[in-house]
Scaffold this active site. Structure first.
Site, PDB file in Angstrom:
ATOM      1  NE  ARG A  43      -4.210   2.150   2.553  1.00  0.00           N
ATOM      2  CZ  ARG A  43      -4.282   2.795   3.373  1.00  0.00           C
ATOM      3  NH1 ARG A  43      -4.004   2.757   3.869  1.00  0.00           N
ATOM      4  NH2 ARG A  43      -5.434   4.043   3.172  1.00  0.00           N
ATOM      5  CB  ILE A  69      -5.229   6.115  -0.226  1.00  0.00           C
ATOM      6  CG1 ILE A  69      -5.509   4.369  -1.007  1.00  0.00           C
ATOM      7  CG2 ILE A  69      -4.646   5.918   0.002  1.00  0.00           C
ATOM      8  CD1 ILE A  69      -4.153   3.696  -1.022  1.00  0.00           C
ATOM      9  CB  SER A  70     -11.074   4.086   0.443  1.00  0.00           C
ATOM     10  OG  SER A  70     -11.830   4.855  -0.180  1.00  0.00           O
ATOM     11  CD  GLN A  71     -11.129   2.464   7.954  1.00  0.00           C
ATOM     12  OE1 GLN A  71     -11.927   3.828   7.761  1.00  0.00           O
ATOM     13  NE2 GLN A  71     -11.371   2.208   8.724  1.00  0.00           N
ATOM     14  N   PRO A  72      -8.402   0.834   4.601  1.00  0.00           N
ATOM     15  CG  PRO A  72      -5.799   0.288   4.681  1.00  0.00           C
ATOM     16  CD  PRO A  72      -7.008   1.795   5.172  1.00  0.00           C
TER      17      PRO A  72
END
Ligand code: SAM
Length: 227
Positions: A43, A69-72
């Site tokens: 990531r 970038i979105s939260q995992p």
């Protein structure tokens, strides 16, 4: 499916990546295909370099052009909601860093992805090429879908919509699912919409999330109206 990575790229944050995936499993992500894909992706290559040391925290992080970038957990949760079989055809709206598209690719899906900001489209395309991620990407307004490749077994929208764009409903196959955050600027509920017949849909709503705005003809008209 694997990425073109050299050994040091892959091993640098190996333990942190494993810990993150384990955390997602404990938070209720049950689909091992998603967890295995996320365990293969560095990531840190997708985030703004200033945030590399936070790449494995379960948080959204800045990328270029004021986007994120979105939260995992959100990536894993939305992917799980899509409930895709192997080799499904899936459309992502909001390529951003390219991380979500890479998860879907590593799960064996046929991935199409649209980004409205040209710089992000180009940057993600270069990263896809470098990593050997074979997805079809374009620069454009994803609120209109991608008619040329429709119908899709799944459509995932990774930006906040004021309402559900009709073209996306039209471009779903029967049995296909649309996963989209809908709401105002503060919070959005995750809508999971299944196409059960021609013009027939079943809708479920999951808990609240917070995304950057979906801007386009069938989304917010412009950033100012959102904030
Ligand atoms: N999925 C991304 C990832 O894995 O990094 C995160 C996406 S970010 C939260 C939302 C993205 O949606 C931004 O890059 C934004 O430019 C894009 N976006 C907003 N409106 C859009 C539209 N109408 N069509 C395509 N992309 C759009």
């Amino acid at each position: 499916m694997n990425l073109n990575l050299n050994y040091s790229d892959y091993n640098l944050f190996r333990e942190a990546r494993f810990q993150l995936v384990d955390q997602l499993r404990r938070r209720g992500i049950k689909d091992e295909r998603i967890l295995s894909a996320m365990n293969k992706i560095p990531r840190e290559l997708f985030v703004d370099p200033a945030f590399i040391n936070q790449a494995y925290e379960d948080i959204a992080l800045p990328i270029d052009c004021n986007q994120t970038i979105s939260q995992p957990y959100t990536v894993a949760f939305m992917t799980q909601c899509l409930n895709l079989k192997e080799s499904s055809k899936v459309l992502e709206i909001g390529t951003g860093s390219g991380y979500q598209a890479t998860v879907l690719y590593l799960m064996g899906m046929n991935v199409y992805t649209i980004e409205r900001i040209y710089e992000l489209y180009l940057k993600s395309k270069k990263l896809f090429e470098k990593l050997g991620v074979q997805v079809v990407s374009k620069w454009g307004d994803g609120t209109l879908g991608w008619k040329e490749y429709a119908p899709f077994d799944g459509i995932i929208v990774t930006a906040a919509a004021p309402r559900v764009p009709e073209p996306l409903l039209e471009q779903l196959s029967i049995g296909g699912r649309l996963v989209i955050p809908v709401g105002d600027r503060s919070y959005q509920a995750m809508f999971i919409i299944t196409k059960v017949g021609d013009n027939q849909f079943r809708q479920e709503e999951e808990h609240y999330f917070k995304f950057v705005p979906l801007i386009g003809e069938k989304g917010w008209n412009n950033e100012e109206k959102f904030s």
